[in-house]
Enzyme design. Structure first.
Site, PDB file in Angstrom:
ATOM      1  N   SER A 225      14.372   8.231  -7.678  1.00  0.00           N
ATOM      2  CA  SER A 225      13.191   8.882  -8.238  1.00  0.00           C
ATOM      3  C   SER A 225      13.872   9.397  -9.609  1.00  0.00           C
ATOM      4  O   SER A 225      14.260   8.810 -10.602  1.00  0.00           O
ATOM      5  CB  SER A 225      12.340   9.768  -7.551  1.00  0.00           C
ATOM      6  OG  SER A 225      10.916  10.085  -7.999  1.00  0.00           O
TER       7      SER A 225
ATOM      8  N   HIS B 197       7.991   5.269  -1.103  1.00  0.00           N
ATOM      9  CA  HIS B 197       9.027   5.934  -2.204  1.00  0.00           C
ATOM     10  C   HIS B 197      10.229   6.421  -1.803  1.00  0.00           C
ATOM     11  O   HIS B 197      11.238   6.432  -2.190  1.00  0.00           O
ATOM     12  CB  HIS B 197       8.284   6.765  -2.879  1.00  0.00           C
ATOM     13  CG  HIS B 197       8.854   7.568  -4.156  1.00  0.00           C
ATOM     14  ND1 HIS B 197       9.574   6.627  -5.208  1.00  0.00           N
ATOM     15  CD2 HIS B 197       9.028   8.823  -4.458  1.00  0.00           C
ATOM     16  CE1 HIS B 197       9.943   7.557  -6.087  1.00  0.00           C
ATOM     17  NE2 HIS B 197       9.686   8.872  -5.488  1.00  0.00           N
TER      18      HIS B 197
END
Length: 258
Positions: free
Chosen positions: A89, A234
């Protein structure tokens, strides 16, 4: 800026390249532990707290060029000339920015569920609300904080992840600066093409990397390889660690053989 970091030697005698693990927003050097436990068997391993996170220094400045330079200075501190860089991320964006700041320091590059794009979307406002509610309540324990956070957040996994950075009534990340600099964190300024292989691992159910990002991604990373992990979001490395580790080991192994 020299960052707080943890260096561990490989569990087995090896000449393999060191690996640097870089966490995402609201995280710390412990976040990629599931990867560290496997990769650290065959590689020296450096886990870092990014600026304004964990035990690293605080700063009003929060952009990817500065954060990449932090990584360079930390590599210097530990005498690491070149490393395999793995980031998730926000940490993946730091890793990508490193290709523009100090490409000679990168052996291989692995990006987990992130693209080199300006997302132009606020995904974390509810998280900030929950964090600030805990601070206003002046509670001291994680159990007390969890009760408050559940009033704002429905995902227990997210709550437990955030609470890893809550200790003795204090957050281990710099909440005001992360809020003020949020546009820089979700944003991105295109960088010169990096003409080396880069592995992009994404969760099949995650919105962070999709077909709309393809052109911009390939313009900056022409030799990008994609690996999609079905049924993961994610937090793909936490949800499907075995699949992620297989992809990383294969990529590193292929690269070493060349």
């Amino acid at each position: 800026m020299k960052l707080n970091a943890r260096l561990q030697t490989a569990q087995q005698l090896t000449s393999n390249s060191p690996i640097v693990l870089i966490h995402g927003l609201f995280g710390s050097l412990d976040n990629l532990g599931v990867l560290a436990r496997s990769l650290g068997q065959d590689h020296p391993l450096l886990q870092i707290d990014l600026r304004n996170h964990g035990l690293s220094p605080r700063s009003e400045e929060m952009n990817y060029s500065a954060m990449a330079q932090d990584v360079v200075e930390t590599l210097d501190e530990y005498g690491i000339k070149k490393a395999i860089i793995i980031g998730h991320s926000m940490g993946g964006k730091v890793a990508m920015a490193l290709t523009a700041v100090a490409p000679e320091r990168i052996d291989k590059l692995v990006l987990i569920d992130i693209a080199p794009v300006d997302y132009q979307v606020r995904r974390h406002d509810e998280i900030f609300e929950a964090i600030n509610a805990v601070s206003r309540a002046n509670v001291k324990t994680r159990q007390q904080a969890a009760v408050i956070m559940r009033e704002h957040l429905n995902e227990e996994g997210v709550i437990q992840f955030l609470l890893k950075s809550f200790s003795d009534g204090e957050w281990k990340f710099n909440v005001p600066v992360l809020w003020e600099q949020y546009e820089n964190i979700v944003g991105w300024k295109n960088i010169p093409a990096w003409n080396e292989p880069a592995l992009f691992i994404r969760g099949g159910a995650s919105p962070y990397v999709d077909e709309s990002h393809r052109e911009q991604l390939l313009s900056q990373f022409p030799q990008a390889r994609a690996h999609v992990v079905a049924g993961a979001g994610h937090w793909v490395h936490a949800e499907k660690p075995d699949a992620v580790l297989r992809a990383i080991h294969r990529f590193i192994g292929e690269s070493a053989a060349n």
